[in-house]
Motif scaffolding. Structure first.
Motif, mmCIF file in Angstrom:
data_model
loop_
_atom_site.group_PDB
_atom_site.id
_atom_site.type_symbol
_atom_site.label_atom_id
_atom_site.label_comp_id
_atom_site.label_asym_id
_atom_site.label_seq_id
_atom_site.Cartn_x
_atom_site.Cartn_y
_atom_site.Cartn_z
ATOM 1 N N LYS A 84 0.722 -1.199 -0.093
ATOM 2 C CA LYS A 84 0.079 -0.108 -0.077
ATOM 3 C C LYS A 84 0.940 1.362 -0.173
ATOM 4 N N ASP A 85 1.922 1.148 0.297
ATOM 5 C CA ASP A 85 3.014 2.379 0.276
ATOM 6 C C ASP A 85 4.473 2.180 0.043
ATOM 7 N N PRO A 86 4.481 1.638 -1.048
ATOM 8 C CA PRO A 86 5.813 0.856 -1.464
ATOM 9 C C PRO A 86 6.993 2.116 -1.594
ATOM 10 N N HIS A 87 6.610 3.318 -1.967
ATOM 11 C CA HIS A 87 7.483 4.642 -2.241
ATOM 12 C C HIS A 87 8.031 4.772 -0.773
ATOM 13 N N GLN A 88 7.256 4.598 0.173
ATOM 14 C CA GLN A 88 7.974 4.927 1.569
ATOM 15 C C GLN A 88 9.162 4.213 1.848
ATOM 16 N N LEU A 89 9.117 2.841 1.454
ATOM 17 C CA LEU A 89 10.106 2.092 1.744
ATOM 18 C C LEU A 89 11.192 2.357 1.062
ATOM 19 N N ILE A 90 10.968 2.629 -0.433
ATOM 20 C CA ILE A 90 11.914 2.850 -1.411
ATOM 21 C C ILE A 90 12.701 4.459 -0.744
ATOM 22 N N GLU A 91 11.862 5.093 -0.562
ATOM 23 C CA GLU A 91 12.480 6.252 -0.082
ATOM 24 C C GLU A 91 13.458 6.290 1.082
ATOM 25 N N GLY A 92 13.135 5.373 2.220
ATOM 26 C CA GLY A 92 13.975 5.076 3.353
ATOM 27 C C GLY A 92 15.280 4.308 2.884
ATOM 28 N N MET A 93 14.980 3.488 1.901
ATOM 29 C CA MET A 93 16.280 2.782 1.230
ATOM 30 C C MET A 93 17.021 3.578 0.644
ATOM 31 N N ILE A 94 16.799 4.553 -0.219
ATOM 32 C CA ILE A 94 17.454 5.282 -0.738
ATOM 33 C C ILE A 94 18.443 6.320 0.206
ATOM 34 N N ILE A 95 17.615 6.593 1.114
ATOM 35 C CA ILE A 95 18.237 7.641 2.096
ATOM 36 C C ILE A 95 19.530 6.380 2.941
ATOM 37 N N SER A 96 18.970 5.618 3.258
ATOM 38 C CA SER A 96 19.902 4.556 3.957
ATOM 39 C C SER A 96 21.233 4.261 2.926
ATOM 40 N N CYS A 97 20.720 3.969 1.916
ATOM 41 C CA CYS A 97 21.992 3.955 0.832
ATOM 42 C C CYS A 97 22.938 5.044 0.891
ATOM 43 N N PHE A 98 22.305 6.071 0.691
ATOM 44 C CA PHE A 98 23.257 7.432 0.463
ATOM 45 C C PHE A 98 24.254 7.595 2.044
ATOM 46 N N GLU A 122 10.181 -2.337 7.738
ATOM 47 C CA GLU A 122 9.791 -1.153 8.564
ATOM 48 C C GLU A 122 10.715 -0.373 9.198
ATOM 49 N N THR A 123 11.895 -1.005 9.554
ATOM 50 C CA THR A 123 12.958 -0.463 10.115
ATOM 51 C C THR A 123 13.445 0.655 9.043
ATOM 52 N N LEU A 124 13.633 0.464 7.862
ATOM 53 C CA LEU A 124 14.077 1.288 6.709
ATOM 54 C C LEU A 124 13.025 2.278 6.471
ATOM 55 N N CYS A 125 11.714 2.127 6.738
ATOM 56 C CA CYS A 125 10.833 3.118 6.765
ATOM 57 C C CYS A 125 11.131 4.314 7.834
ATOM 58 N N HIS A 126 11.310 3.803 8.941
ATOM 59 C CA HIS A 126 11.569 4.489 10.383
ATOM 60 C C HIS A 126 12.780 5.647 9.733
ATOM 61 N N VAL A 127 13.729 5.083 9.145
ATOM 62 C CA VAL A 127 14.745 5.921 8.837
ATOM 63 C C VAL A 127 14.270 7.298 8.012
ATOM 64 N N LYS A 128 13.464 7.080 6.850
ATOM 65 C CA LYS A 128 12.979 8.138 6.383
ATOM 66 C C LYS A 128 12.529 9.270 7.374
ATOM 67 N N HIS A 129 11.493 8.553 8.166
ATOM 68 C CA HIS A 129 10.968 9.674 9.354
ATOM 69 C C HIS A 129 11.791 10.456 10.136
ATOM 70 N N ILE A 130 12.979 9.589 10.625
ATOM 71 C CA ILE A 130 13.949 10.159 11.505
ATOM 72 C C ILE A 130 14.757 11.250 10.740
ATOM 73 N N VAL A 131 15.126 11.134 9.584
ATOM 74 C CA VAL A 131 15.635 12.203 8.819
ATOM 75 C C VAL A 131 14.592 13.592 8.585
ATOM 76 N N GLN A 132 13.464 12.967 8.399
ATOM 77 C CA GLN A 132 12.359 14.057 8.060
ATOM 78 C C GLN A 132 12.101 14.941 9.391
ATOM 79 N N MET A 133 11.897 14.135 10.530
ATOM 80 C CA MET A 133 11.504 14.769 11.890
ATOM 81 C C MET A 133 12.686 15.367 12.572
ATOM 82 N N GLY A 134 13.832 14.765 12.385
ATOM 83 C CA GLY A 134 15.000 15.136 13.114
ATOM 84 C C GLY A 134 15.019 14.032 14.196
#
Ligand SMILES: Cc1cc2nc3c(=O)[nH]c(=O)nc-3n(C[C@H](O)[C@H](O)[C@H](O)COP(=O)(O)O)c2cc1C
Ligand code: SF4
Ligand code: FES
Lengths: 163, 476
Positions: B112-126, B226-238
């Motif tokens: 239902k929200d695959p891009h959230q995972l992909i965004e989290g993964m790209i950030i984690s890759c970077f 789920e862990t990789l999705c959280h990475v996105k939110h950590i970067v987004q929120m601080g």
């Protein structure tokens, strides 16, 4: 009989191989086996040898995958393969009865182990382990379609849809 | 008031939200990636510079994020173990095997929200200088694999993936790799072997720590969806803002998969530790209670591998008293806060955060037989204690549930289970198959003994059953 892979499928397979570093083609094994099984319905000795040659491997390297991973088949199955989840949450939700229902309808033995195919070759039924949808028990798959909260009435409907 | 807190599931099931990239971007998608790529090197007081990558890794550490796949290990610490000096490429693998019985949370994100995972993964890759990553998805998710492939293509078309993403000079690529129905592929080193095109036999640690000798013997990070999705939110929120969610040492949110005998099974995201097990089961916003007329018997709190909890069990939990000193407080099982540490203190674990509720209509002997059959089927077979032990436990439970039980089976089961884990096996599957047996038989011993005794009485002794109900492997 010689084994031939249609050009379109081979092109797809060649593309899959590019997903891995050029010297790590072996990594593509599972993806190739999926592609071949989807097309042919099962993995013959020829398919296994073809995969090995394609990836520069010994046939045993591929054969040992086919014998280990539960999703791969070394013999043809029915046109429709029904996989009923056997694991705890689905069992609590009645998957044992659901499996039995399919077996009874299709003239199969509900207590036999492993995949069974109906006499007319149309349906195969097997128990599989947790399909990761335990909140909507009991769940099942019919080929690639996934179904949740499957009552016996819904099961009959699913069978009815299979042409 | 216990309540859901939808951070990861914000868009999942939201009215009008679809899983394509346009919808994701209309809802702020990929803005966090842009933010991450725009981070400037930071000057440190000692004159040194901190790279954007180091800053991101620091944020993940400060956020307190713990892995959502099973072990609850600090994500920041895991990333800090990566061998960055070997000169070899570093790989990232998203563990989308989701195979722990009871767990169905990653499925929701992927579908239902695959891009959230992909965004989290790209950030984690970077953040980790990764150029090539894989999503290892279980074979039984063909639709999930198709959705991810389509989403990856959409991301490539927008240059979020591929060469020189968004002009940053970074090349990052992600591919989907499908498993083929084996639970052990969820174990990270088994997963790596499988991704290398082999049987998924877990590797022994040391020396094969993924962070040093992982995929193709290169440093590798394996994280849950789920862990990789959280990475996105950590970067987004601080990191500091994120760490305010949840409770100390158990930060953020977590998706709980609730199944079994409750009125409203489903996936519920909570702030970690802010909702109790009892609330998850009984509160109208969560499980809505047991079915009418039923009584609670047991709770499996973290996937089928976690030790079972018995209704009415009490635990001594350490709490801060009014004077700041630790005090011990007697806590009922239903009052256990759902978090990593409280469940550990109760002798079990939150594992994959899959709660399976069992009421008095179920027979615990049947329940354990079902669980043990799973492990007997899924042991990869490399280690003798696990291969033989898991099979014998399952066979013993089979005879107990098919009229061939014995009074002594309860002790026999525990004896087998006690001899599997604790460093005798290559991977933690040894623990995973023993814990249910040790805990079920330990806590419900009378049920197991009674079942065996009844069978014996019916047969008029032990022996009559021997050859019939449990055929030893070698004798057939
Ligand atoms: C037998 C076994 C099965 C596992 N299955 C899964 C799984 O299906 N999904 C998952 O994310 N982690 C699974 N794990 C945990 C992984 O080994 C690994 O710890 C995890 O993917 C790390 O990610 P995290 O730190 O983000 O949690 C399993 C572990 C064991 C021992
Ligand atoms: S503990 Fe079991 S699953 Fe793990 S490596 Fe050994 S035999 Fe395989
Ligand atoms: S137990 Fe059937 S889907 Fe998980």
């Amino acid at each position: 009989m010689s084994f031939t892979v249609p050009a379109k499928l081979e092109a797809e397979i060649d593309e899959l191989i590019t997903h891995y570093p050029a010297d790590k083609k072996r990594s593509a094994s599972l993806m190739l086996l999926h592609a071949l099984q989807e097309h042919f319905g099962w993995l013959s000795k020829d398919a296994i040898e073809w995969t090995a040659t394609k990836l520069g491997l010994q046939p045993i390297n591929v054969f040992e995958l086919v014998t280990f991973y539960p999703m791969f088949r070394q013999q043809p199955a029915g046109k429709y393969v029904i996989k009923v989840c056997r694991t705890l949450s689905c069992a609590l939700g009645g998957s044992g009865k659901l499996h039995e229902h399919f077996c009874t309808k299709l003239g199969l033995d509900a207590h036999a182990h492993g995949l069974q195919t109906s006499k007319d070759g149309k349906f195969s039924v097997e128990f599989v382990e947790c399909l990761a949808s335990c909140g909507t028990a009991p769940v099942m798959m019919c080929n690639e379609e996934f179904y949740e909260g499957v009552s016996h009435a819904k099961a009959d409907e699913i069978l009815g849809k299979c042409g | 008031m216990p309540q859901q807190f939808r951070l990861i599931l914000k868009n999942v099931d939201a009215a009008g939200f679809t899983n394509d990239i346009d919808c994701y971007m209309r809802n702020g998608g990929y803005e966090t990636l842009k933010k991450a790529l725009a981070i400037a090197p930071k000057d440190l007081p000692d004159g040194k510079k901190m790279s954007p990558q180091e800053q991101l890794r620091d944020d993940v550490k400060l956020s307190g994020l713990r892995g959502r796949g099973g072990a609850g290990f600090s994500c920041g610490l895991k990333w800090s173990f990566v061998d960055r000096r070997s000169g070899k490429p570093i790989y990232l693998i998203c563990n989308a095997d989701e195979s722990e019985p009871g767990t169905f949370k990653d499925r929701q994100i992927i579908h239902k929200d695959p891009h959230q995972l992909i965004e989290g993964m790209i950030i984690s890759c970077f953040a980790n200088d990764v150029k090539l990553a894989y999503i290892y998805i279980r074979g039984e998710f063909p639709e999930g694999a198709r959705i991810l492939n389509r989403a990856l293509n959409e991301a490539r078309a927008k240059n979020f993936l591929g060469k020189n993403i968004l002009g940053s000079g970074q090349d990052i690529e992600i591919h989907v790799h499908r498993g083929a129905g084996a639970y052990i592929c969820g174990e990270e080193t088994g997963l790596i072997e499988s991704l290398e095109g082999k049987r998924p036999y877990p590797r022994i640690k040391p020396p094969y720590f993924p962070a040093i000798l992982g995929l193709w013997m290169c440093p590798t990070i394996v994280n849950n969806v789920e862990t990789l999705c959280h990475v996105k939110h950590i970067v987004q929120m601080g990191a500091a803002e994120y760490a305010k969610l949840g409770t100390p040492n158990n930060t953020g949110t977590r998706i709980v998969s609730l199944s079994g005998h409750v009125k409203k099974p489903g996936y519920y995201e909570i702030e970690v530790g802010k909702v109790t097990l009892g609330e998850l089961i009984n509160h109208p916003d969560f499980g809505g209670g047991l079915l009418d007329g039923r009584k609670l018997k047991a709770i499996i709190p973290g996937g089928s591998s976690s030790k079972v909890l018995k209704a009415g069990e009490k635990f001594k939990l350490k709490k801060k008293g009014p004077d700041g000193k630790d005090i011990e407080q007697e806590t009922d099982v239903l009052d256990l806060p759902y978090d990593f540490d409280s469940l550990m203190a109760a002798g079990t674990m939150s594992g994959s955060s899959a709660v399976i509720v069992i009421d008095d209509s179920a027979d615990v002997v049947e329940v354990l037989a079902n669980i043990s059959e799973f492990y007997a089927h899924e042991s990869c077979g490399q280690c003798t204690p696990c291969r033989e032990g898991s099979l014998w436990m399952s066979k013993t439970l089979h005879r107990l549930t098919h009229g061939g039980g014995r009074k002594g089976d309860a002790d026999y089961l525990v004896k087998i289970a006690d001899n599997i884990p604790g460093g005798r096996t290559i991977c933690a599957f040894g623990e995973a198959c023993s814990w249910p047996v040790q805990s079920f038989v330990g806590k419900f011993k009378e049920d197991f003994v009674a079942r065996g005794a009844a069978d014996e009485a019916k047969r008029g002794g032990i022996d009559a059953s021997h050859s019939k109900a449990v055929a030893p492997v070698s004798a057939t």
